[in-house]
Design a protein around this motif. Structure first.
Motif, PDB file in Angstrom:
ATOM      1  N   TYR A 197     105.081  37.982  90.469  1.00  0.00           N
ATOM      2  CA  TYR A 197     106.056  38.633  91.348  1.00  0.00           C
ATOM      3  C   TYR A 197     107.467  38.105  91.131  1.00  0.00           C
ATOM      4  O   TYR A 197     108.441  38.850  91.259  1.00  0.00           O
ATOM      5  N   PHE A 198     107.603  36.820  90.817  1.00  0.00           N
ATOM      6  CA  PHE A 198     108.937  36.287  90.520  1.00  0.00           C
ATOM      7  C   PHE A 198     109.510  36.959  89.272  1.00  0.00           C
ATOM      8  O   PHE A 198     110.692  37.310  89.236  1.00  0.00           O
ATOM      9  N   LEU A 199     108.679  37.139  88.236  1.00  0.00           N
ATOM     10  CA  LEU A 199     109.143  37.824  87.025  1.00  0.00           C
ATOM     11  C   LEU A 199     109.526  39.268  87.340  1.00  0.00           C
ATOM     12  O   LEU A 199     110.573  39.760  86.900  1.00  0.00           O
ATOM     13  N   ARG A 200     108.689  39.936  88.112  1.00  0.00           N
ATOM     14  CA  ARG A 200     108.980  41.327  88.477  1.00  0.00           C
ATOM     15  C   ARG A 200     110.274  41.423  89.263  1.00  0.00           C
ATOM     16  O   ARG A 200     111.068  42.353  89.084  1.00  0.00           O
ATOM     17  N   GLU A 201     110.505  40.439  90.111  1.00  0.00           N
ATOM     18  CA  GLU A 201     111.684  40.479  90.975  1.00  0.00           C
ATOM     19  C   GLU A 201     112.976  40.363  90.181  1.00  0.00           C
ATOM     20  O   GLU A 201     114.002  40.940  90.563  1.00  0.00           O
ATOM     21  N   ILE A 202     112.946  39.642  89.070  1.00  0.00           N
ATOM     22  CA  ILE A 202     114.133  39.543  88.224  1.00  0.00           C
ATOM     23  C   ILE A 202     114.593  40.934  87.800  1.00  0.00           C
ATOM     24  O   ILE A 202     115.771  41.296  87.941  1.00  0.00           O
ATOM     25  N   PHE A 203     113.657  41.732  87.317  1.00  0.00           N
ATOM     26  CA  PHE A 203     113.999  43.075  86.845  1.00  0.00           C
ATOM     27  C   PHE A 203     114.307  44.005  88.005  1.00  0.00           C
ATOM     28  O   PHE A 203     115.124  44.928  87.872  1.00  0.00           O
ATOM     29  N   ALA A 204     113.674  43.772  89.165  1.00  0.00           N
ATOM     30  CA  ALA A 204     113.974  44.586  90.350  1.00  0.00           C
ATOM     31  C   ALA A 204     115.403  44.340  90.812  1.00  0.00           C
ATOM     32  O   ALA A 204     116.113  45.284  91.181  1.00  0.00           O
ATOM     33  N   VAL A 205     115.848  43.090  90.779  1.00  0.00           N
ATOM     34  CA  VAL A 205     117.225  42.771  91.172  1.00  0.00           C
ATOM     35  C   VAL A 205     118.199  43.464  90.228  1.00  0.00           C
ATOM     36  O   VAL A 205     119.218  44.026  90.653  1.00  0.00           O
ATOM     37  N   TRP A 206     117.908  43.442  88.928  1.00  0.00           N
ATOM     38  CA  TRP A 206     118.771  44.132  87.964  1.00  0.00           C
ATOM     39  C   TRP A 206     118.812  45.631  88.255  1.00  0.00           C
ATOM     40  O   TRP A 206     119.883  46.234  88.275  1.00  0.00           O
TER      41      TRP A 206
ATOM     42  N   ALA B  94     117.339  33.726  83.338  1.00  0.00           N
ATOM     43  CA  ALA B  94     117.455  32.377  83.890  1.00  0.00           C
ATOM     44  C   ALA B  94     118.455  32.342  85.050  1.00  0.00           C
ATOM     45  O   ALA B  94     118.196  31.728  86.092  1.00  0.00           O
ATOM     46  N   VAL B  95     119.591  33.022  84.887  1.00  0.00           N
ATOM     47  CA  VAL B  95     120.609  33.042  85.938  1.00  0.00           C
ATOM     48  C   VAL B  95     120.080  33.765  87.175  1.00  0.00           C
ATOM     49  O   VAL B  95     120.215  33.287  88.309  1.00  0.00           O
ATOM     50  N   THR B  96     119.461  34.926  86.969  1.00  0.00           N
ATOM     51  CA  THR B  96     118.933  35.695  88.091  1.00  0.00           C
ATOM     52  C   THR B  96     117.831  34.928  88.808  1.00  0.00           C
ATOM     53  O   THR B  96     117.774  34.916  90.045  1.00  0.00           O
ATOM     54  N   SER B  97     116.954  34.286  88.039  1.00  0.00           N
ATOM     55  CA  SER B  97     115.862  33.537  88.653  1.00  0.00           C
ATOM     56  C   SER B  97     116.389  32.373  89.491  1.00  0.00           C
ATOM     57  O   SER B  97     115.785  32.008  90.509  1.00  0.00           O
ATOM     58  N   ALA B  98     117.533  31.801  89.096  1.00  0.00           N
ATOM     59  CA  ALA B  98     118.123  30.709  89.883  1.00  0.00           C
ATOM     60  C   ALA B  98     118.516  31.200  91.274  1.00  0.00           C
ATOM     61  O   ALA B  98     118.281  30.515  92.284  1.00  0.00           O
ATOM     62  N   PHE B  99     119.096  32.398  91.352  1.00  0.00           N
ATOM     63  CA  PHE B  99     119.457  32.982  92.651  1.00  0.00           C
ATOM     64  C   PHE B  99     118.208  33.315  93.464  1.00  0.00           C
ATOM     65  O   PHE B  99     118.171  33.100  94.679  1.00  0.00           O
TER      66      PHE B  99
ATOM     67  N   ILE C 183     120.409  39.257  63.330  1.00  0.00           N
ATOM     68  CA  ILE C 183     121.362  38.562  64.196  1.00  0.00           C
ATOM     69  C   ILE C 183     121.519  39.307  65.516  1.00  0.00           C
ATOM     70  O   ILE C 183     121.513  38.706  66.598  1.00  0.00           O
ATOM     71  N   MET C 184     121.637  40.642  65.437  1.00  0.00           N
ATOM     72  CA  MET C 184     121.766  41.453  66.645  1.00  0.00           C
ATOM     73  C   MET C 184     120.527  41.307  67.533  1.00  0.00           C
ATOM     74  O   MET C 184     120.625  41.171  68.758  1.00  0.00           O
ATOM     75  N   GLU C 185     119.364  41.316  66.902  1.00  0.00           N
ATOM     76  CA  GLU C 185     118.112  41.145  67.644  1.00  0.00           C
ATOM     77  C   GLU C 185     118.094  39.798  68.366  1.00  0.00           C
ATOM     78  O   GLU C 185     117.728  39.719  69.552  1.00  0.00           O
ATOM     79  N   SER C 186     118.502  38.747  67.660  1.00  0.00           N
ATOM     80  CA  SER C 186     118.518  37.407  68.259  1.00  0.00           C
ATOM     81  C   SER C 186     119.491  37.334  69.433  1.00  0.00           C
ATOM     82  O   SER C 186     119.190  36.720  70.468  1.00  0.00           O
ATOM     83  N   LEU C 187     120.656  37.962  69.275  1.00  0.00           N
ATOM     84  CA  LEU C 187     121.647  37.957  70.366  1.00  0.00           C
ATOM     85  C   LEU C 187     121.137  38.705  71.589  1.00  0.00           C
ATOM     86  O   LEU C 187     121.346  38.267  72.728  1.00  0.00           O
ATOM     87  N   ILE C 188     120.466  39.841  71.370  1.00  0.00           N
ATOM     88  CA  ILE C 188     119.926  40.607  72.494  1.00  0.00           C
ATOM     89  C   ILE C 188     118.862  39.801  73.236  1.00  0.00           C
ATOM     90  O   ILE C 188     118.875  39.709  74.470  1.00  0.00           O
ATOM     91  N   ILE C 189     117.950  39.188  72.486  1.00  0.00           N
ATOM     92  CA  ILE C 189     116.896  38.389  73.114  1.00  0.00           C
ATOM     93  C   ILE C 189     117.492  37.209  73.870  1.00  0.00           C
ATOM     94  O   ILE C 189     117.103  36.913  75.008  1.00  0.00           O
ATOM     95  N   ALA C 190     118.464  36.524  73.248  1.00  0.00           N
ATOM     96  CA  ALA C 190     119.104  35.375  73.902  1.00  0.00           C
ATOM     97  C   ALA C 190     119.821  35.814  75.175  1.00  0.00           C
ATOM     98  O   ALA C 190     119.748  35.129  76.207  1.00  0.00           O
ATOM     99  N   SER C 191     120.506  36.960  75.122  1.00  0.00           N
ATOM    100  CA  SER C 191     121.223  37.456  76.305  1.00  0.00           C
ATOM    101  C   SER C 191     120.259  37.780  77.448  1.00  0.00           C
ATOM    102  O   SER C 191     120.528  37.470  78.609  1.00  0.00           O
ATOM    103  N   ILE C 192     119.135  38.396  77.101  1.00  0.00           N
ATOM    104  CA  ILE C 192     118.131  38.729  78.123  1.00  0.00           C
ATOM    105  C   ILE C 192     117.582  37.454  78.765  1.00  0.00           C
ATOM    106  O   ILE C 192     117.446  37.355  79.994  1.00  0.00           O
ATOM    107  N   LEU C 193     117.281  36.459  77.941  1.00  0.00           N
ATOM    108  CA  LEU C 193     116.716  35.210  78.463  1.00  0.00           C
ATOM    109  C   LEU C 193     117.721  34.476  79.359  1.00  0.00           C
ATOM    110  O   LEU C 193     117.348  33.930  80.404  1.00  0.00           O
TER     111      LEU C 193
END
Length: 255
Positions: free
Chosen positions: A238-247, A80-85, A66-76
Motif C-alpha cells: 500500500y505504501f508503494l501504491r500510495e506513491i503513485f496515487a499521490v502523483w 524517494a521524495v514522495t515516500s518521505a512525505f 543514457i536516456m533510459e538511465s536518466l528516466i529510471i533515476a528520476s523515477i526512483l
C-alpha cells in the motif's frame, strides 16, 4: 556436424519470474493487485531494454541507454521524495484533540469490514474512548461487492464496540477520499451551523498524506490519526501504491 548449445540469458528468467509473480499477486492474492501491476511493468521493461542493446548504431544505442538511465533515476528519486512525505504523515499528529473525527471508509465484503477498515475502526474506537466529547463521522458509500454502505458497516462496528450511537454520524454517499472529507464537513456544518476547524481524520497510516493533501484543497488542517496496517507485506504494497496515487491525484485532481 557440430551443434552449438544456446544458453538462455538470465534476463529472460527474470522476465518470466516477474510475469509469474505479477499473475499470482494480481489474480490470487487479495489486496496485492498493485504489486502485481508493478511486476508486470518491470517485466515489460526488460524486452524494451534488450531491444535497445540490439541497435547497431553505437551513438543511438548509447544515447538511448543514457536516456533510459536518466528516466529510471528520476523515477526512483521522485519515489524517494514522495515516500518521505508519506512516511512523515503516517506518524500522525502528536496528542490529537478534536471535536469531530472523520473516519475514512474502505472496502466492505458483503456486510463485513475489510481488514483495512477494521484497523481504521479500531483506531477510531480507541480515540473515541479516550475523548468522550468527540463525535465521529463515518464516511463511505456503497461499492461493488458491498451489500451495505461503508458508513452503515462502520456504524454497526463502532456501536458493537460500545461507542454510543448518538456519537456517530453517518455520511453514506462518498465514493472517494476527497468526497469523504468534503461531505463529512458538510454534515458537520449542516448539523451545527458552523464549519468546525477542530477536526481529526482517521485512516490507514499510508493514506494519511493523501488525506491531508485533499484537506488542504478544502482549506482544512486536520489532525491525523494513523491506523496501523498489521500485515507488513500489505503495508509495503500500500505504501508503494500510495506513491503513485499521490502523483496521480496531484496531477489530475481529487477525482
Amino acid at each position: 556436424m557440430e551443434t552449438r548449445n544456446r544458453t538462455i540469458h538470465p534476463r529472460w528468467y527474470l522476465f518470466a519470474g516477474l510475469l509469474l509473480s505479477g499473475i499470482i499477486l494480481r489474480y490470487f492474492c487479495s489486496g496485492y493487485a498493485f504489486s502485481g501491476f508493478l511486476m508486470f511493468a518491470i517485466a515489460i521493461w526488460i524486452p524494451f531494454h534488450h531491444l535497445i542493446t540490439l541497435i547497431p548504431n553505437v551513438y543511438w544505442k548509447k544515447g538511448l541507454l543514457i536516456m533510459e538511465s536518466l528516466i529510471i533515476a528520476s523515477i526512483l528519486v521522485a519515489m524517494a521524495v514522495t515516500s518521505a512525505f508519506i512516511i512523515k504523515s503516517s506518524r500522525g499528529t502528536e496528542d490529537p484533540d478534536a471535536d469531530y473525527l472523520i473516519v475514512l471508509g474502505a472496502g466492505v465484503n458483503g456486510t463485513i469490514p475489510s481488514l483495512s477498515l477494521q484497523e481504521r475502526l479500531n483506531a477510531a474506537a480507541q480515540y473515541l474512548n479516550t475523548h468522550p466529547n468527540s463525535v465521529a463521522i463515518v464516511s463511505g458509500g456503497q461499492g461493488d461487492g458491498e451489500d451495505i454502505t461503508e458508513a452503515q458497516c462502520m456504524f454497526q462496528y463502532l456501536t458493537d464496540a460500545d461507542v454510543p450511537a448518538d456519537r456517530i454520524w453517518m455520511e453514506p454517499l462518498a465514493t472517494n477520499t476527497l468526497e469523504n472529507i468534503q461531505y463529512s464537513m458538510d454534515i458537520i456544518e449542516n448539523r451545527t451551523g458552523v464549519r468546525s476547524e477542530k477536526v481529526a481524520i482517521v485512516s490507514s497510516e499510508y493514506h494519511l498524506h493523501r488525506a491531508a493533501m485533499f484537506s488542504g484543497w478544502l482549506g482544512l488542517e486536520p489532525e491525523l490519526i494513523p491506523a496501523t496496517t498489521s500485515k507488513i507485506t500489505l503495508r509495503i504494497n500500500y505504501f508503494l501504491r500510495e506513491i503513485f496515487a499521490v502523483w496521480y491525484y496531484g496531477i489530475f485532481g481529487g477525482y
